[in-house]
Design an enzyme around this catalytic site. Structure first.
Site, mmCIF file in Angstrom:
data_model
loop_
_atom_site.group_PDB
_atom_site.id
_atom_site.type_symbol
_atom_site.label_atom_id
_atom_site.label_comp_id
_atom_site.label_asym_id
_atom_site.label_seq_id
_atom_site.Cartn_x
_atom_site.Cartn_y
_atom_site.Cartn_z
ATOM 1 N N THR A 85 53.729 -10.460 -4.448
ATOM 2 C CA THR A 85 54.904 -10.115 -3.642
ATOM 3 C C THR A 85 55.673 -11.334 -3.121
ATOM 4 O O THR A 85 55.075 -12.375 -2.830
ATOM 5 C CB THR A 85 54.476 -9.272 -2.420
ATOM 6 O OG1 THR A 85 55.561 -9.222 -1.491
ATOM 7 C CG2 THR A 85 53.274 -9.847 -1.689
ATOM 8 N N GLU B 152 56.667 -11.525 -0.272
ATOM 9 C CA GLU B 152 56.179 -11.733 1.095
ATOM 10 C C GLU B 152 55.301 -12.998 1.168
ATOM 11 O O GLU B 152 55.160 -13.599 2.234
ATOM 12 C CB GLU B 152 55.412 -10.482 1.543
ATOM 13 C CG GLU B 152 54.911 -10.465 2.968
ATOM 14 C CD GLU B 152 55.979 -10.300 4.053
ATOM 15 O OE1 GLU B 152 57.124 -9.920 3.742
ATOM 16 O OE2 GLU B 152 55.647 -10.573 5.216
ATOM 17 N N TYR C 248 49.338 -9.166 5.856
ATOM 18 C CA TYR C 248 49.586 -8.604 4.516
ATOM 19 C C TYR C 248 49.892 -9.724 3.518
ATOM 20 O O TYR C 248 49.315 -9.786 2.426
ATOM 21 C CB TYR C 248 50.756 -7.612 4.589
ATOM 22 C CG TYR C 248 51.323 -7.211 3.241
ATOM 23 C CD1 TYR C 248 50.689 -6.248 2.444
ATOM 24 C CD2 TYR C 248 52.498 -7.789 2.748
ATOM 25 C CE1 TYR C 248 51.214 -5.895 1.201
ATOM 26 C CE2 TYR C 248 53.025 -7.435 1.518
ATOM 27 C CZ TYR C 248 52.378 -6.485 0.743
ATOM 28 O OH TYR C 248 52.905 -6.138 -0.482
ATOM 29 N N LYS D 109 47.733 -10.767 0.243
ATOM 30 C CA LYS D 109 48.338 -10.768 -1.091
ATOM 31 C C LYS D 109 48.206 -12.137 -1.767
ATOM 32 O O LYS D 109 48.062 -12.234 -2.976
ATOM 33 C CB LYS D 109 49.818 -10.380 -0.993
ATOM 34 C CG LYS D 109 50.054 -8.879 -0.945
ATOM 35 C CD LYS D 109 49.865 -8.235 -2.321
ATOM 36 C CE LYS D 109 50.121 -6.746 -2.269
ATOM 37 N NZ LYS D 109 49.820 -6.053 -3.527
HETATM 38 P P1 NAP Z 1 53.000 2.139 -1.668
HETATM 39 O O1 NAP Z 1 54.054 3.190 -1.890
HETATM 40 O O2 NAP Z 1 52.536 1.863 -0.294
HETATM 41 O O3 NAP Z 1 51.735 2.528 -2.574
HETATM 42 C C1 NAP Z 1 50.485 1.931 -2.408
HETATM 43 C C2 NAP Z 1 49.410 2.877 -2.882
HETATM 44 O O4 NAP Z 1 48.114 2.279 -2.709
HETATM 45 C C3 NAP Z 1 49.365 4.215 -2.138
HETATM 46 O O5 NAP Z 1 49.356 5.257 -3.071
HETATM 47 C C4 NAP Z 1 48.046 4.145 -1.389
HETATM 48 O O6 NAP Z 1 47.448 5.403 -1.244
HETATM 49 C C5 NAP Z 1 47.206 3.272 -2.308
HETATM 50 N N1 NAP Z 1 46.052 2.732 -1.597
HETATM 51 C C6 NAP Z 1 45.994 2.301 -0.309
HETATM 52 N N2 NAP Z 1 44.740 1.908 0.012
HETATM 53 C C7 NAP Z 1 43.993 2.091 -1.106
HETATM 54 C C8 NAP Z 1 42.628 1.893 -1.407
HETATM 55 N N3 NAP Z 1 41.773 1.385 -0.499
HETATM 56 N N4 NAP Z 1 42.178 2.194 -2.644
HETATM 57 C C9 NAP Z 1 43.017 2.703 -3.576
HETATM 58 N N5 NAP Z 1 44.335 2.930 -3.352
HETATM 59 C C10 NAP Z 1 44.813 2.623 -2.130
HETATM 60 O O7 NAP Z 1 53.480 0.762 -2.298
HETATM 61 P P2 NAP Z 1 54.573 0.470 -3.449
HETATM 62 O O8 NAP Z 1 55.873 0.186 -2.806
HETATM 63 O O9 NAP Z 1 54.462 1.495 -4.517
HETATM 64 O O10 NAP Z 1 54.049 -0.931 -3.992
HETATM 65 C C11 NAP Z 1 53.089 -1.007 -5.037
HETATM 66 C C12 NAP Z 1 52.371 -2.347 -4.953
HETATM 67 O O11 NAP Z 1 53.303 -3.403 -5.085
HETATM 68 C C13 NAP Z 1 51.655 -2.613 -3.644
HETATM 69 O O12 NAP Z 1 50.499 -3.360 -3.940
HETATM 70 C C14 NAP Z 1 52.621 -3.453 -2.839
HETATM 71 O O13 NAP Z 1 51.939 -4.236 -1.913
HETATM 72 C C15 NAP Z 1 53.243 -4.259 -3.953
HETATM 73 N N6 NAP Z 1 54.618 -4.708 -3.736
HETATM 74 C C16 NAP Z 1 55.568 -3.823 -3.366
HETATM 75 C C17 NAP Z 1 56.884 -4.240 -3.218
HETATM 76 C C18 NAP Z 1 57.973 -3.287 -2.823
HETATM 77 O O14 NAP Z 1 59.036 -3.752 -2.408
HETATM 78 N N7 NAP Z 1 57.784 -1.992 -2.987
HETATM 79 C C19 NAP Z 1 57.206 -5.592 -3.447
HETATM 80 C C20 NAP Z 1 56.199 -6.467 -3.849
HETATM 81 C C21 NAP Z 1 54.904 -6.012 -4.010
HETATM 82 P P3 NAP Z 1 47.704 6.245 0.117
HETATM 83 O O15 NAP Z 1 49.190 6.423 0.196
HETATM 84 O O16 NAP Z 1 46.963 7.484 -0.133
HETATM 85 O O17 NAP Z 1 47.157 5.400 1.205
HETATM 86 N N1 GDD Z 2 60.225 -1.215 8.315
HETATM 87 C C1 GDD Z 2 61.185 -1.602 9.181
HETATM 88 N N2 GDD Z 2 61.532 -0.757 10.192
HETATM 89 N N3 GDD Z 2 61.756 -2.815 9.013
HETATM 90 C C2 GDD Z 2 62.739 -3.154 9.861
HETATM 91 C C3 GDD Z 2 63.167 -2.333 10.913
HETATM 92 C C4 GDD Z 2 62.520 -1.077 11.093
HETATM 93 O O1 GDD Z 2 62.825 -0.294 11.982
HETATM 94 N N4 GDD Z 2 64.165 -2.967 11.577
HETATM 95 C C5 GDD Z 2 64.356 -4.138 10.975
HETATM 96 N N5 GDD Z 2 63.490 -4.268 9.943
HETATM 97 C C6 GDD Z 2 63.371 -5.452 9.084
HETATM 98 C C7 GDD Z 2 61.960 -6.018 9.033
HETATM 99 O O2 GDD Z 2 61.690 -6.792 10.214
HETATM 100 C C8 GDD Z 2 62.046 -6.852 7.768
HETATM 101 O O3 GDD Z 2 62.611 -8.094 8.034
HETATM 102 C C9 GDD Z 2 63.014 -6.048 6.880
HETATM 103 O O4 GDD Z 2 63.647 -5.100 7.742
HETATM 104 C C10 GDD Z 2 62.346 -5.298 5.717
HETATM 105 O O5 GDD Z 2 61.261 -4.562 6.222
HETATM 106 P P1 GDD Z 2 60.456 -3.513 5.282
HETATM 107 O O6 GDD Z 2 61.399 -2.580 4.647
HETATM 108 O O7 GDD Z 2 59.360 -2.946 6.101
HETATM 109 O O8 GDD Z 2 59.919 -4.426 4.087
HETATM 110 P P2 GDD Z 2 59.175 -5.841 4.073
HETATM 111 O O9 GDD Z 2 60.148 -6.840 3.523
HETATM 112 O O10 GDD Z 2 58.528 -6.145 5.349
HETATM 113 O O11 GDD Z 2 58.019 -5.572 3.014
HETATM 114 C C11 GDD Z 2 58.287 -4.878 1.784
HETATM 115 O O12 GDD Z 2 58.636 -5.816 0.789
HETATM 116 C C12 GDD Z 2 57.603 -6.748 0.430
HETATM 117 C C13 GDD Z 2 58.190 -7.656 -0.649
HETATM 118 O O13 GDD Z 2 58.934 -8.671 -0.056
HETATM 119 C C14 GDD Z 2 57.025 -4.099 1.420
HETATM 120 O O14 GDD Z 2 57.319 -3.247 0.331
HETATM 121 C C15 GDD Z 2 55.893 -5.021 1.026
HETATM 122 O O15 GDD Z 2 54.795 -4.241 0.533
HETATM 123 C C16 GDD Z 2 56.402 -5.951 -0.083
HETATM 124 O O16 GDD Z 2 55.384 -6.820 -0.501
#
Ligand code: NAP
Ligand code: GDD
Length: 322
Positions: free
Chosen positions: A125, A127, A149, A153
């Site tokens: 990520t 992050e 987190y 990661k």
């Molecule tokens: P998500 O919607 O939160 O999905 C994560 C999944 O992991 C959920 O289905 C969750 O199940 C499962 N999980 C949690 N704890 C677990 C455990 N102990 N064993 C097995 N499964 C478990 O995340 P996403 O947005 O699809 O992201 C997919 C992956 O990419 C994650 O690893 C995230 O950190 C990474 N990532 C995401 C982004 C982004 O912007 N979306 C960016 C960079 C990296 P439950 O819901 O049942 O808990």
């Molecule tokens: N969630 C949330 N809720 N974020 C807020 C809010 C709020 O009410 N107000 C402001 N923010 C700001 C957060 O402080 C952060 O700077 C930004 O919005 C994005 O927050 P999120 O959408 O929660 O995403 P993230 O960037 O912290 O993390 C996501 O992206 C990562 C990749 O860069 C997640 O999907 C991570 O799992 C992923 O790795």
């Protein structure tokens, strides 16, 4: 027939990736972490809930991972499972480390103990860049994570590289920047905004409370991003890639796209709530996706405006049906 095992299949990316692989003719297995209620709404949304073989298991339970591999005999494993919400990682840092960090090691060990020919994708990520060390982040930019987190990661990232270097395993990391969709969890800022905008428009909510709206993110569409995960495992050699749009936008501006789309004035509804600020913030992320473009032929196709309007429209439909 190609077989793939996806962890985190009930999450946003898991659902889109499962659909992509099914469309490519794969047999898809999903690791199902036990919960009191089955949350397969995303698979249902994509119409694939009956096409996936679910295997009970958890990233923190090595034996269950070995069993899952023996049952599914996959050629490819996509590790998308994680405690993925940054804010929660300060409330549950140990769980986050065990799932998001050690969980990766458990899965790599399960592969090492069963079949080292399995190709492995790790969901790394942006992050991990955290307190950014370069204005535009690439595969060569040093890391400085800012949350439990991000730290977990980073462990997952390096242990994946270490198993590639130590045991000659095909392990690749996708350093994905934020990606969103109508299937995004409601706690993440884009979906929190688009859901609130839909509710305010329909008269079910009055205000939207947000934290730091000056933070900037490089936001893309999850449907585009899962394609790159598959592409990475089709290469002759494992490698790590930044996956991003190359544009960055403030939370404030993203929010105003959503309000504008339904003809509302953001300033009439937005409330800043300092309780939503994070102990340590990632102020800005901006990725350089050149390597993915050059080596994989991949680029992001969806603009932020199209992404946010797609999400608002999907939330309007959902809220109307409630
Ligand atoms: P998500 O919607 O939160 O999905 C994560 C999944 O992991 C959920 O289905 C969750 O199940 C499962 N999980 C949690 N704890 C677990 C455990 N102990 N064993 C097995 N499964 C478990 O995340 P996403 O947005 O699809 O992201 C997919 C992956 O990419 C994650 O690893 C995230 O950190 C990474 N990532 C995401 C982004 C982004 O912007 N979306 C960016 C960079 C990296 P439950 O819901 O049942 O808990
Ligand atoms: N969630 C949330 N809720 N974020 C807020 C809010 C709020 O009410 N107000 C402001 N923010 C700001 C957060 O402080 C952060 O700077 C930004 O919005 C994005 O927050 P999120 O959408 O929660 O995403 P993230 O960037 O912290 O993390 C996501 O992206 C990562 C990749 O860069 C997640 O999907 C991570 O799992 C992923 O790795």
């Amino acid at each position: 027939m190609n077989r793939a095992l996806i962890t985190g299949i009930m999450g946003q990316d898991g659902a889109y990736l499962a659909k992509l692989l099914l469309d490519k003719g794969y047999k898809v297995y999903g690791l199902l972490a036990r919960r009191s209620t089955l949350s397969n709404w995303r698979l249902k949304y994509l119409g694939i809930e009956n096409e996936i073989q679910l295997i009970e298991g958890d990233l923190t339970d090595l034996a269950s991972l070995i069993r899952a591999i023996k049952t599914s005999k996959p050629m490819e494993i996509y590790n998308l499972g994680a405690q993925s919400f940054v804010a929660t990682s300060w409330e549950q840092p140990i769980l986050t480390a065990q799932t998001t960090g050690i969980g990766v090691l458990n899965l790599l060990e399960a592969i090492r103990l069963t079949d080292t020919s399995i190709k492995f994708y790790q969901a790394s990520t942006s992050e991990m860049f955290g307190l950014i060390q370069e204005p535009i982040q690439s595969e060569k930019t040093p890391f400085h994570p800012r949350s439990p987190y991000g730290v977990a990661k980073l462990y997952g990232h390096w242990i994946t590289i270490n198993y590639r270097e130590s045991f000659n395993m095909f392990t690749s990391c996708g350093i994905l920047f934020n990606h969103e969709s109508p299937l995004r969890g409601i706690e993440f800022v884009t979906r929190k905004v688009t859901d609130a905008v839909a509710r305010i428009k329909i008269g079910k909510q009055k205000e939207l409370r947000l934290g730091n709206i000056d933070a900037k993110r490089d936001w893309g569409f999850a449907g585009d991003y899962v394609e790159v995960m598959w592409l990475m495992l089709q290469q002759s050699k494992p490698d790590d890639y930044v996956v991003a749009t190359g544009y960055t936008t403030t939370v404030r501006e993203m929010c105003s796209i959503a309000f504008d789309h339904v003809g509302l004035d953001m300033d009439d509804h937005l409330v800043i709530d300092e309780k939503l600020y994070r102990p340590a913030e990632v102020e800005i992320l901006l990725g350089n996706p050149s390597k993915a473009k050059e080596k994989l032929g991949w680029s992001s196709k969806t603009s932020l405006k199209n992404l946010i309007t797609m999400m608002v429209d999907a939330d309007l439909e959902r809220v109307k049906k409630e």
